[in-house]
Design an enzyme around this catalytic site. Structure first.
Site, mmCIF file in Angstrom:
data_model
loop_
_atom_site.group_PDB
_atom_site.id
_atom_site.type_symbol
_atom_site.label_atom_id
_atom_site.label_comp_id
_atom_site.label_asym_id
_atom_site.label_seq_id
_atom_site.Cartn_x
_atom_site.Cartn_y
_atom_site.Cartn_z
ATOM 1 N N LYS A 141 0.830 -1.211 0.000
ATOM 2 C CA LYS A 141 0.000 0.000 0.000
ATOM 3 C C LYS A 141 0.866 1.263 0.000
ATOM 4 C CE LYS A 141 -2.127 -1.272 3.821
ATOM 5 N NZ LYS A 141 -1.563 -2.613 4.047
ATOM 6 N N ARG A 156 -10.707 -0.227 8.357
ATOM 7 C CA ARG A 156 -10.256 -1.592 8.581
ATOM 8 C C ARG A 156 -11.322 -2.411 9.291
ATOM 9 N NH1 ARG A 156 -4.254 -0.189 8.579
ATOM 10 N NH2 ARG A 156 -3.374 -2.183 8.049
ATOM 11 N N ARG A 160 11.608 -5.337 4.940
ATOM 12 C CA ARG A 160 11.286 -3.897 4.831
ATOM 13 C C ARG A 160 12.194 -3.049 5.720
ATOM 14 N NH1 ARG A 160 5.396 -1.760 5.459
ATOM 15 N NH2 ARG A 160 5.421 -3.237 7.174
ATOM 16 N N ARG A 165 10.535 -1.192 11.449
ATOM 17 C CA ARG A 165 9.358 -0.926 12.273
ATOM 18 C C ARG A 165 9.259 -1.935 13.408
ATOM 19 N NH1 ARG A 165 4.215 -0.052 8.472
ATOM 20 N NH2 ARG A 165 3.303 -1.561 9.924
ATOM 21 N N ARG A 172 -0.926 -9.595 12.716
ATOM 22 C CA ARG A 172 -1.548 -8.554 11.885
ATOM 23 C C ARG A 172 -2.387 -9.187 10.778
ATOM 24 N NH1 ARG A 172 3.921 -5.700 10.672
ATOM 25 N NH2 ARG A 172 2.792 -4.586 9.036
#
Ligand code: AP5
Length: 222
Positions: A18, A94, A129, A158, A169
């Protein structure tokens, strides 16, 4: 008259791309990027009361309570820049109650983009990431490596980007995704997000071009 600014929602599982697509979309269309996760991480970094509470949920991969998220997103959507340039909403809604809140405020997008990515790829994307704290740019050690050593040396990870946390998640995502999709069925475009980011963007660009054409037809200017 001048066409109304574009309003777009982008959704997809954790690490489906995203944020990466939002960088490409905003470069091309000048929309204001509003990412619920980024707004929450800013609260966490500021160590505000909301930030402290939000972090407890983010650590568990669960949804942060609506009392914090709904107003935060709504206020950002109603800022003058979002209203004038149009907006690209990322990571919200969400849940069905978050979607209902938007509908209650009369906030409805022109297009709902769903990034479809297989689960094994999602895990690989999360683990690799990295973020540049200076520019906010998203990197991946394998797929989008940093341009030079200086950038490489300052990249951060993160706190919720571990294999264990991404499973939590993902579970939250699966519990809520169908309810959100049902609200936007008529304006949804499903995009194959497994491909390289340029190919994913080409599909999104085609869908946004189509929406632009439709709007011209409907407004009688074509
Ligand atoms: P949030 O920050 O929204 O996280 P997320 O949904 O898990 O999504 P990510 O930001 O992890 O991934 P992305 O899809 O943007 O992927 P990216 O482009 O970075 O939310 C975090 C938490 O905040 C939630 O768990 C929740 O607790 C809370 N929260 C957020 N919104 C909320 C809400 N509305 N209500 C309640 N709570 C909320 O890409 C990932 C990696 O893959 C990168 O390294 C990238 O370089 C790479 N990559 C991207 N595309 C490609 C490609 N095509 N090919 C190869 N690599 C690629």
């Amino acid at each position: 008259g001048k066409a109304e600014p574009l309003k777009v929602i982008i959704s997809g599982a954790p690490a489906s791309g995203k944020g990466t697509q939002c960088e490409l979309i905003t470069q091309k269309y000048g929309l204001v990027h509003i990412a619920a996760g980024d707004l929450l991480r800013a609260e966490v970094a500021a160590a505000s009361e909301n930030g402290k509470l939000a972090k407890e949920y983010m650590e568990k991969g669960e949804l942060v309570p609506n009392e914090i998220v709904v107003m935060m997103v709504k206020e950002r959507l109603l800022q003058p820049d979002s209203q004038q340039r149009g907006w690209l909403l990322d990571g919200y809604p969400r849940s069905s109650s978050q979607a209902a809140a938007l509908e209650d405020y009369g906030i409805r997008p022109d297009l709902f983009i769903l990034l479809d990515v297989s689960e094994d790829i999602l895990v690989e994307r999360v683990v690799g990431r990295r973020l540049d704290p200076l520019t906010g740019k998203i990197y991946h050690l394998k797929y989008s490596p940093p341009e030079n050593d200086e950038i490489a040396s300052r990249l951060t990870q993160r706190f919720d980007d571990t294999e264990e946390k991404v499973k939590l998640r993902l579970r939250t995502h699966h519990q809520n995704v169908d309810a959100v999709l049902s609200v936007y069925k008529d304006i949804t475009v499903k995009v194959n997000g497994n491909e390289a980011k340029e190919h994913v963007f080409a599909q999104i660009h085609a869908a946004l071009t189509h929406v632009g054409e439709q709007r011209k037809v409907n407004s009688g200017s074509l």
